[in-house]
Design a protein around this motif. Structure first.
Motif, PDB file in Angstrom:
ATOM      1  N   UNK A  21       0.829  -1.211   0.000  1.00 20.89           N
ATOM      2  CA  UNK A  21       0.000   0.000   0.000  1.00 20.89           C
ATOM      3  C   UNK A  21       0.863   1.259   0.000  1.00 20.89           C
ATOM      4  N   UNK A  22       1.913   1.278   0.799  1.00 20.59           N
ATOM      5  CA  UNK A  22       2.791   2.456   0.858  1.00 20.59           C
ATOM      6  C   UNK A  22       3.478   2.713  -0.478  1.00 20.59           C
ATOM      7  N   UNK A  23       3.900   1.648  -1.140  1.00 22.74           N
ATOM      8  CA  UNK A  23       4.606   1.781  -2.420  1.00 22.74           C
ATOM      9  C   UNK A  23       3.672   2.088  -3.595  1.00 22.74           C
ATOM     10  N   UNK A  24       2.375   1.995  -3.332  1.00 23.31           N
ATOM     11  CA  UNK A  24       1.370   2.217  -4.383  1.00 23.31           C
ATOM     12  C   UNK A  24       1.638   1.301  -5.578  1.00 23.31           C
ATOM     13  N   UNK A  25       1.843   0.017  -5.252  1.00 16.48           N
ATOM     14  CA  UNK A  25       2.145  -1.006  -6.255  1.00 16.48           C
ATOM     15  C   UNK A  25       1.011  -1.174  -7.255  1.00 16.48           C
ATOM     16  N   UNK A  26      -0.223  -1.025  -6.778  1.00 12.63           N
ATOM     17  CA  UNK A  26      -1.412  -1.258  -7.611  1.00 12.63           C
ATOM     18  C   UNK A  26      -2.338  -0.051  -7.570  1.00 12.63           C
ATOM     19  N   UNK A  27      -3.187   0.023  -8.592  1.00 10.37           N
ATOM     20  CA  UNK A  27      -4.311   0.955  -8.581  1.00 10.37           C
ATOM     21  C   UNK A  27      -5.558   0.143  -8.287  1.00 10.37           C
ATOM     22  N   UNK A  28      -6.523   0.759  -7.623  1.00 11.58           N
ATOM     23  CA  UNK A  28      -7.740   0.075  -7.174  1.00 11.58           C
ATOM     24  C   UNK A  28      -8.976   0.667  -7.830  1.00 11.58           C
ATOM     25  N   UNK A  29      -9.865  -0.200  -8.308  1.00 12.97           N
ATOM     26  CA  UNK A  29     -11.165   0.234  -8.831  1.00 12.97           C
ATOM     27  C   UNK A  29     -12.237  -0.736  -8.338  1.00 12.97           C
ATOM     28  N   UNK A  30     -13.472  -0.291  -8.419  1.00 20.58           N
ATOM     29  CA  UNK A  30     -14.637  -1.117  -8.094  1.00 20.58           C
ATOM     30  C   UNK A  30     -15.555  -1.134  -9.302  1.00 20.58           C
ATOM     31  N   UNK A  31     -15.965  -2.313  -9.698  1.00 19.11           N
ATOM     32  CA  UNK A  31     -16.924  -2.519 -10.793  1.00 19.11           C
ATOM     33  C   UNK A  31     -16.455  -1.962 -12.136  1.00 19.11           C
ATOM     34  N   UNK A  32     -15.171  -1.805 -12.316  1.00 20.32           N
ATOM     35  CA  UNK A  32     -14.651  -1.296 -13.584  1.00 20.32           C
ATOM     36  C   UNK A  32     -14.436  -2.408 -14.605  1.00 20.32           C
ATOM     37  N   UNK A  33     -14.335  -3.656 -14.128  1.00 21.20           N
ATOM     38  CA  UNK A  33     -14.027  -4.767 -15.046  1.00 21.20           C
ATOM     39  C   UNK A  33     -14.657  -6.063 -14.539  1.00 21.20           C
ATOM     40  N   UNK A  34     -15.937  -6.010 -14.180  1.00 15.07           N
ATOM     41  CA  UNK A  34     -16.579  -7.181 -13.573  1.00 15.07           C
ATOM     42  C   UNK A  34     -16.436  -8.428 -14.447  1.00 15.07           C
ATOM     43  N   UNK A  35     -16.753  -8.309 -15.713  1.00 19.40           N
ATOM     44  CA  UNK A  35     -16.707  -9.489 -16.588  1.00 19.40           C
ATOM     45  C   UNK A  35     -15.292 -10.047 -16.705  1.00 19.40           C
ATOM     46  N   UNK A  36     -14.293  -9.191 -16.723  1.00 22.53           N
ATOM     47  CA  UNK A  36     -12.903  -9.654 -16.767  1.00 22.53           C
ATOM     48  C   UNK A  36     -12.521 -10.362 -15.465  1.00 22.53           C
ATOM     49  N   UNK A  37     -12.973  -9.822 -14.340  1.00 21.84           N
ATOM     50  CA  UNK A  37     -12.650 -10.423 -13.050  1.00 21.84           C
ATOM     51  C   UNK A  37     -13.223 -11.837 -12.962  1.00 21.84           C
ATOM     52  N   UNK A  38     -14.504 -11.990 -13.275  1.00 23.18           N
ATOM     53  CA  UNK A  38     -15.100 -13.321 -13.150  1.00 23.18           C
ATOM     54  C   UNK A  38     -14.496 -14.281 -14.179  1.00 23.18           C
ATOM     55  N   UNK A  39     -14.149 -13.792 -15.349  1.00 21.60           N
ATOM     56  CA  UNK A  39     -13.505 -14.658 -16.349  1.00 21.60           C
ATOM     57  C   UNK A  39     -12.155 -15.142 -15.832  1.00 21.60           C
ATOM     58  N   UNK A  40     -11.374 -14.255 -15.237  1.00 22.80           N
ATOM     59  CA  UNK A  40     -10.088 -14.665 -14.659  1.00 22.80           C
ATOM     60  C   UNK A  40     -10.294 -15.653 -13.520  1.00 22.80           C
ATOM     61  N   UNK A  41     -11.289 -15.387 -12.666  1.00 23.32           N
ATOM     62  CA  UNK A  41     -11.560 -16.309 -11.555  1.00 23.32           C
ATOM     63  C   UNK A  41     -11.896 -17.704 -12.074  1.00 23.32           C
ATOM     64  N   UNK A  42     -12.584 -17.769 -13.195  1.00 19.79           N
ATOM     65  CA  UNK A  42     -12.971 -19.065 -13.780  1.00 19.79           C
ATOM     66  C   UNK A  42     -11.780 -19.737 -14.456  1.00 19.79           C
ATOM     67  N   UNK A  43     -10.870 -18.966 -15.029  1.00 20.46           N
ATOM     68  CA  UNK A  43      -9.823 -19.530 -15.879  1.00 20.46           C
ATOM     69  C   UNK A  43      -8.466 -19.724 -15.198  1.00 20.46           C
ATOM     70  N   UNK A  44      -8.162 -18.955 -14.163  1.00 23.16           N
ATOM     71  CA  UNK A  44      -6.845 -19.031 -13.539  1.00 23.16           C
ATOM     72  C   UNK A  44      -6.689 -20.370 -12.822  1.00 23.16           C
ATOM     73  N   UNK A  45      -5.577 -21.049 -13.070  1.00 18.57           N
ATOM     74  CA  UNK A  45      -5.337 -22.329 -12.393  1.00 18.57           C
ATOM     75  C   UNK A  45      -4.881 -22.058 -10.968  1.00 18.57           C
ATOM     76  N   UNK A  46      -5.296 -22.955 -10.070  1.00 18.07           N
ATOM     77  CA  UNK A  46      -4.971 -22.825  -8.655  1.00 18.07           C
ATOM     78  C   UNK A  46      -4.294 -24.098  -8.176  1.00 18.07           C
TER      79      UNK A  46
END
Length: 194
Positions: free
Chosen positions: A55-80
Motif C-alpha cells: 500500500x505504501x509503495x502504491x504497487x497497484x491501482x484500485x477500482x470497483x466494478x470497472x471490469x466485472x466481466x474480466x474479473x469473473x472470467x479470470x476467476x474461472x480460468x486461472x489455475x490454482x
C-alpha cells in the motif's frame, strides 16, 4: 429462498437459508446451512507488514466494478494449486454477470501498469458482502483488491463479509471460523441493515 434467473443461475431474494454456489454440480441450487463457515467482519481485517508495504509503495491501482466481466472470467480460468478445476461454470459466470447488471454482484480490481492483475467479486445485500472468488496474476494483487474493498465496505457500514471457504490465504487477511448459529445470526442482522 432463491429465485431462479435461469436453469443454472440464481438471484438472492433472502439469505434466511445459506446457499453455497461452490457445492458440487449434483447439489447445485440447493440451499442449506453449513455446520461451519468462514466469516470476516471488516473491523477484523488484517494488514500484514508486507501488505502495508504494498500500500505504501502504491504497487497497484484500485477500482470497483470497472471490469466485472474480466474479473469473473479470470476467476474461472486461472489455475490454482491443488485444484483440478473451478466451480464457476460458463452458466454460473453468465448468471453472476446478470447479477452485476442488476446491482447485486460487485467486483474489486487491482491494476498494474494499466493491466488487470488481480481482483475479487461477490454479492452485496444490506450490510453483508458474500465473497465468491478471487484471482491474482501477480503476487499480492488479490489481497490488495480485497483489503481495499473491505475498507470501502467498512466505510459504507458493511460489517459482515462471508468468505465461504476456509483458506490460509483468507485467514491471513483476518477471516475466522464462525460456528453456524453465530454465522446465521450475524448474517440475519447484516441483511436487515442493522
Amino acid at each position: 429462498n432463491w429465485t431462479q434467473v435461469n436453469t443454472s443461475g440464481f438471484i438472492p431474494t433472502t439469505f434466511t437459508e445459506y446457499y453455497d454456489p461452490q457445492a458440487n454440480a449434483s447439489t447445485r441450487g440447493a440451499t442449506y446451512s453449513g455446520t461451519l463457515t468462514i466469516g470476516n467482519f471488516p473491523y477484523s481485517v488484517d494488514y500484514s507488514n508486507s501488505m502495508k508495504q504494498v500500500f505504501r509503495r502504491k504497487t497497484f491501482e484500485f477500482t470497483v466494478n470497472a471490469a466485472f466481466e474480466q474479473v469473473i472470467a479470470h476467476c474461472r480460468q486461472v489455475s490454482r494449486t491443488g485444484q483440478s478445476g473451478t466451480w464457476i461454470t460458463p452458466d454460473m459466470e453468465q448468471a453472476y454477470i446478470r447479477l452485476h447488471n442488476t446491482g447485486h454482484a460487485h467486483s474489486a480490481e487491482a491494476w498494474q501498469d494499466g493491466q488487470l492483475v488481480g481482483g475479487c467479486y461477490g454479492i452485496r445485500l444490506g450490510k453483508a458482502y458474500c465473497g465468491e472468488s478471487m484471482f491474482s496474476l501477480v503476487p499480492n494483487a488479490s489481497k490488495f483488491a480485497f483489503l481495499s474493498y473491505a475498507q470501502l465496505l467498512r466505510d459504507a457500514g458493511v460489517h459482515f463479509i462471508d468468505c465461504q471457504v476456509y483458506t490460509a490465504h483468507l485467514e491471513s487477511l483476518g477471516a475466522r471460523d464462525v460456528p453456524r448459529a453465530e454465522f446465521l445470526e450475524e448474517l440475519k442482522v447484516a441483511l436487515n441493515g442493522e
